[in-house]
Structure formats: C-alpha cells, structure tokens
Scaffold this motif. Structure first.
Motif, PDB file in Angstrom:
ATOM      1  N   CYS A 141      -7.078   3.411   4.906  1.00  0.00           N
ATOM      2  CA  CYS A 141      -6.550   2.104   5.284  1.00  0.00           C
ATOM      3  C   CYS A 141      -5.444   1.704   4.320  1.00  0.00           C
ATOM      4  O   CYS A 141      -5.323   2.247   3.215  1.00  0.00           O
ATOM      5  CB  CYS A 141      -7.650   1.039   5.286  1.00  0.00           C
ATOM      6  SG  CYS A 141      -8.473   0.819   3.694  1.00  0.00           S
ATOM      7  N   SER A 142      -4.640   0.752   4.754  1.00  0.00           N
ATOM      8  CA  SER A 142      -3.550   0.221   3.937  1.00  0.00           C
ATOM      9  C   SER A 142      -3.346  -1.238   4.317  1.00  0.00           C
ATOM     10  O   SER A 142      -3.210  -1.551   5.506  1.00  0.00           O
ATOM     11  CB  SER A 142      -2.267   1.024   4.163  1.00  0.00           C
ATOM     12  OG  SER A 142      -1.246   0.581   3.301  1.00  0.00           O
ATOM     13  N   TYR A 143      -3.367  -2.123   3.330  1.00  0.00           N
ATOM     14  CA  TYR A 143      -3.237  -3.551   3.601  1.00  0.00           C
ATOM     15  C   TYR A 143      -2.188  -4.180   2.692  1.00  0.00           C
ATOM     16  O   TYR A 143      -2.009  -3.776   1.537  1.00  0.00           O
ATOM     17  CB  TYR A 143      -4.566  -4.266   3.375  1.00  0.00           C
ATOM     18  CG  TYR A 143      -5.613  -3.940   4.409  1.00  0.00           C
ATOM     19  CD1 TYR A 143      -5.445  -4.315   5.741  1.00  0.00           C
ATOM     20  CD2 TYR A 143      -6.770  -3.262   4.052  1.00  0.00           C
ATOM     21  CE1 TYR A 143      -6.418  -4.013   6.688  1.00  0.00           C
ATOM     22  CE2 TYR A 143      -7.741  -2.955   4.992  1.00  0.00           C
ATOM     23  CZ  TYR A 143      -7.554  -3.340   6.309  1.00  0.00           C
ATOM     24  OH  TYR A 143      -8.507  -3.045   7.251  1.00  0.00           O
ATOM     25  N   GLU A 144      -1.531  -5.197   3.244  1.00  0.00           N
ATOM     26  CA  GLU A 144      -0.572  -5.995   2.482  1.00  0.00           C
ATOM     27  C   GLU A 144      -1.135  -7.387   2.237  1.00  0.00           C
ATOM     28  O   GLU A 144      -1.941  -7.893   3.008  1.00  0.00           O
ATOM     29  CB  GLU A 144       0.739  -6.145   3.253  1.00  0.00           C
ATOM     30  CG  GLU A 144       1.601  -4.925   3.320  1.00  0.00           C
ATOM     31  CD  GLU A 144       2.933  -5.242   3.980  1.00  0.00           C
ATOM     32  OE1 GLU A 144       3.948  -5.231   3.284  1.00  0.00           O
ATOM     33  OE2 GLU A 144       2.938  -5.526   5.198  1.00  0.00           O
ATOM     34  N   ASP A 145      -0.674  -8.025   1.179  1.00  0.00           N
ATOM     35  CA  ASP A 145      -1.017  -9.409   0.911  1.00  0.00           C
ATOM     36  C   ASP A 145      -0.054  -9.941  -0.143  1.00  0.00           C
ATOM     37  O   ASP A 145       0.530  -9.165  -0.914  1.00  0.00           O
ATOM     38  CB  ASP A 145      -2.454  -9.527   0.409  1.00  0.00           C
ATOM     39  CG  ASP A 145      -3.008 -10.936   0.565  1.00  0.00           C
ATOM     40  OD1 ASP A 145      -3.729 -11.181   1.549  1.00  0.00           O
ATOM     41  OD2 ASP A 145      -2.706 -11.797  -0.275  1.00  0.00           O
ATOM     42  N   ILE A 146       0.093 -11.265  -0.165  1.00  0.00           N
ATOM     43  CA  ILE A 146       0.939 -11.850  -1.203  1.00  0.00           C
ATOM     44  C   ILE A 146       0.325 -11.654  -2.581  1.00  0.00           C
ATOM     45  O   ILE A 146       1.025 -11.699  -3.591  1.00  0.00           O
ATOM     46  CB  ILE A 146       1.186 -13.349  -0.948  1.00  0.00           C
ATOM     47  CG1 ILE A 146      -0.149 -14.100  -0.866  1.00  0.00           C
ATOM     48  CG2 ILE A 146       2.026 -13.561   0.302  1.00  0.00           C
ATOM     49  CD1 ILE A 146      -0.005 -15.608  -0.848  1.00  0.00           C
ATOM     50  N   GLY A 147      -0.984 -11.421  -2.630  1.00  0.00           N
ATOM     51  CA  GLY A 147      -1.672 -11.191  -3.900  1.00  0.00           C
ATOM     52  C   GLY A 147      -2.139  -9.751  -4.028  1.00  0.00           C
ATOM     53  O   GLY A 147      -2.750  -9.201  -3.105  1.00  0.00           O
ATOM     54  N   ARG A 148      -1.884  -9.133  -5.166  1.00  0.00           N
ATOM     55  CA  ARG A 148      -2.294  -7.734  -5.350  1.00  0.00           C
ATOM     56  C   ARG A 148      -3.821  -7.602  -5.375  1.00  0.00           C
ATOM     57  O   ARG A 148      -4.366  -6.620  -4.868  1.00  0.00           O
ATOM     58  CB  ARG A 148      -1.667  -7.156  -6.625  1.00  0.00           C
ATOM     59  CG  ARG A 148      -2.016  -7.901  -7.888  1.00  0.00           C
ATOM     60  CD  ARG A 148      -1.105  -7.545  -9.070  1.00  0.00           C
ATOM     61  NE  ARG A 148      -1.392  -8.384 -10.214  1.00  0.00           N
ATOM     62  CZ  ARG A 148      -2.311  -8.107 -11.139  1.00  0.00           C
ATOM     63  NH1 ARG A 148      -3.000  -6.993 -11.064  1.00  0.00           N
ATOM     64  NH2 ARG A 148      -2.530  -8.941 -12.146  1.00  0.00           N
ATOM     65  N   HIS A 149      -4.515  -8.601  -5.943  1.00  0.00           N
ATOM     66  CA  HIS A 149      -5.977  -8.567  -5.926  1.00  0.00           C
ATOM     67  C   HIS A 149      -6.505  -8.666  -4.499  1.00  0.00           C
ATOM     68  O   HIS A 149      -7.477  -8.000  -4.139  1.00  0.00           O
ATOM     69  CB  HIS A 149      -6.541  -9.723  -6.763  1.00  0.00           C
ATOM     70  CG  HIS A 149      -6.569  -9.451  -8.228  1.00  0.00           C
ATOM     71  ND1 HIS A 149      -7.657  -8.895  -8.864  1.00  0.00           N
ATOM     72  CD2 HIS A 149      -5.631  -9.656  -9.185  1.00  0.00           C
ATOM     73  CE1 HIS A 149      -7.394  -8.763 -10.154  1.00  0.00           C
ATOM     74  NE2 HIS A 149      -6.171  -9.222 -10.375  1.00  0.00           N
ATOM     75  N   ASN A 150      -5.870  -9.506  -3.691  1.00  0.00           N
ATOM     76  CA  ASN A 150      -6.295  -9.649  -2.291  1.00  0.00           C
ATOM     77  C   ASN A 150      -6.147  -8.333  -1.540  1.00  0.00           C
ATOM     78  O   ASN A 150      -7.015  -7.953  -0.749  1.00  0.00           O
ATOM     79  CB  ASN A 150      -5.465 -10.719  -1.583  1.00  0.00           C
ATOM     80  CG  ASN A 150      -5.692 -12.106  -2.151  1.00  0.00           C
ATOM     81  OD1 ASN A 150      -6.722 -12.380  -2.757  1.00  0.00           O
ATOM     82  ND2 ASN A 150      -4.725 -12.988  -1.951  1.00  0.00           N
ATOM     83  N   ALA A 151      -5.020  -7.659  -1.749  1.00  0.00           N
ATOM     84  CA  ALA A 151      -4.787  -6.385  -1.064  1.00  0.00           C
ATOM     85  C   ALA A 151      -5.859  -5.368  -1.450  1.00  0.00           C
ATOM     86  O   ALA A 151      -6.363  -4.615  -0.606  1.00  0.00           O
ATOM     87  CB  ALA A 151      -3.393  -5.855  -1.391  1.00  0.00           C
ATOM     88  N   LEU A 152      -6.233  -5.352  -2.729  1.00  0.00           N
ATOM     89  CA  LEU A 152      -7.292  -4.447  -3.180  1.00  0.00           C
ATOM     90  C   LEU A 152      -8.638  -4.833  -2.575  1.00  0.00           C
ATOM     91  O   LEU A 152      -9.398  -3.969  -2.120  1.00  0.00           O
ATOM     92  CB  LEU A 152      -7.380  -4.465  -4.708  1.00  0.00           C
ATOM     93  CG  LEU A 152      -8.514  -3.639  -5.334  1.00  0.00           C
ATOM     94  CD1 LEU A 152      -8.388  -2.166  -4.966  1.00  0.00           C
ATOM     95  CD2 LEU A 152      -8.527  -3.823  -6.851  1.00  0.00           C
ATOM     96  N   ASP A 153      -8.942  -6.128  -2.546  1.00  0.00           N
ATOM     97  CA  ASP A 153     -10.206  -6.579  -1.951  1.00  0.00           C
ATOM     98  C   ASP A 153     -10.284  -6.203  -0.471  1.00  0.00           C
ATOM     99  O   ASP A 153     -11.356  -5.836   0.035  1.00  0.00           O
ATOM    100  CB  ASP A 153     -10.355  -8.096  -2.112  1.00  0.00           C
ATOM    101  CG  ASP A 153     -10.779  -8.496  -3.518  1.00  0.00           C
ATOM    102  OD1 ASP A 153     -11.398  -7.669  -4.210  1.00  0.00           O
ATOM    103  OD2 ASP A 153     -10.487  -9.631  -3.922  1.00  0.00           O
TER     104      ASP A 153
END
Length: 227
Positions: A141-153
């Motif tokens: 999987c691969s996800y984007e988010d404005i927050g790097r912690h959010n993307a990891l979560d």
C-alpha cells in the motif's frame, strides 16, 4: 475532498496577477473511543479507517485491527468515533520460510522508483508526505497525507487490516525520520525503513539500539546507511 481551490495573487514577471491555486485540504478531528482519552489529529480527510486503526495501534489502544469494530466519521462535528470490541490478536502461523534481507542496490533502486512517482496530492499541491509499505518486493500500500505521521499510521493500519507480517516489511517515506516516528515503526515490528529525507540523532540511537536497518537521503541510487 483532499484538495481545494483558493483565490490568490501571484507576483510574476514584475506584475501581480489574480490566479486560482490548488491547495491540500486539512481537516482536524477528535478521535473518540469509549472510556478512553480523546486523540486529536489534523490530517488529509481520506483513508480515515486505516488512519484511525494505525493511530490507535501506535498509541497502544489496540493490538489488532479486529478490535476496531466500526469507525464512524462526522465531518459536521469534526469527530471520529472508533467502536472497540474485546477481540484479541490472532496468533500468527509459524512457517519454515526464511525471510531474505533486501540487497541495498535493489532497495535503493526501488526507493528511486517509489519516490520518483509522487501521489496526486503532492503532484498537484506539493503539500503532502507519502509512505509506502513493501513486503517481499511487492508494494502492499501507499498513502499520502499532509502529516508524515498520519501517512505512516495509514500504512500500519492497512497492514493490520491485511494481517501483514511486519517483520518482512520495508517502509519507504518521503519525510524525515525522527525518534517518535521511528518508535511507531519499532512498535509495529518493522525493521527496515528508507527515507528520501534526513534522520535525527535520536532516530540513529534508537535504530542502533533496536537493530533497525535505517537509510536516509536516498536519491539516485545513493544514500546514507545509519544502521
């Protein structure tokens, strides 16, 4: 919903002009679970179930995805309700298969491939971090988010839902690796992490104490080996 248009002025070639700019959407939620203290997150408002599962796991609220029976999102109230059950982690099956460690040349080549194809949010706004999980040379999987912690979560949450064997996983991140970021990776049982950006001294210490294979500034087939 992850992007929105705003009217701005731009200074270009000595003139101020009116233009429309595409920006990343930021939404703040209060994550509530019965009988527990609320958690607050500012995030890109998509893939919220994965985000909540990963967030609760990283904060020690759950041990497995099955413990989250339902995730209810209210944009009007800016609330996310995670309904938790009493299910316990499913025991992992023991296998005789041996996990081979990635070759650094191949690992860096995959990193260039992954980092060279940013997601839509970054491509259109420049305002996003991306986190990718690979297991046995296959992108899970691969996800984007404005927050790097959010993307990891989000990635960890998806891995929990799919019952991924995290000991076989590699994390690729566009964001810097700080101590608190690496603790989430350690807590999930992941031991390989590759970043396009920098790492902190605390992250280096944690990586060496916990035998985490950590690489930073990985670009063009080159990079730093911190452990």
């Amino acid at each position: 919903m992850k992007k929105e248009n705003v009217q701005i002025q731009r200074f270009e070639n000595g003139k101020v002009i009116n233009v429309t700019d595409e920006t990343a959407t930021e939404f703040r939620f209060e994550v509530k679970t019965w009988g527990r203290e609320s958690l607050w997150i500012s995030c890109t408002p998509e893939n919220l179930e994965e985000l909540v599962i990963g967030l609760l796991f990283s904060n020690g609220c759950i041990d497995c995805a099955e413990q989250v029976e339902r995730v209810d999102v209210s944009f009007e109230k800016s609330e996310i309700h995670a309904i938790l059950g009493e299910k316990h982690p499913t025991a992992k099956e023991e296998t005789a298969e041996i996990c081979s460690e990635p070759d650094i040349v191949e690992l860096f080549a995959r990193a260039d491939e992954i980092f060279g194809h940013p997601g839509e949010l970054f491509a259109d706004t420049g305002c996003a971090h991306c986190c990718t999980m690979m297991v046995d040379d296959r992108v899970i999987c691969s996800y984007e988010d404005i927050g790097r912690h959010n993307a990891l979560d989000k990635v960890i949450g998806r891995g929990l839902k799919q019952k991924v064997d995290f000991s076989r996983a590699v994390i690729f991140t566009t964001g810097r690796i700080s101590g608190d970021y690496l603790k989430k990776i350690i807590g999930a049982g992941i031991s390989w992490v590759v970043s396009r950006s920098a790492v902190t001294g605390e992250a280096v210490r944690l990586a060496r104490e916990n035998n985490i294979h950590m690489f930073g500034f990985v670009r063009g087939g080159n990079g730093n080996i911190y452990n």
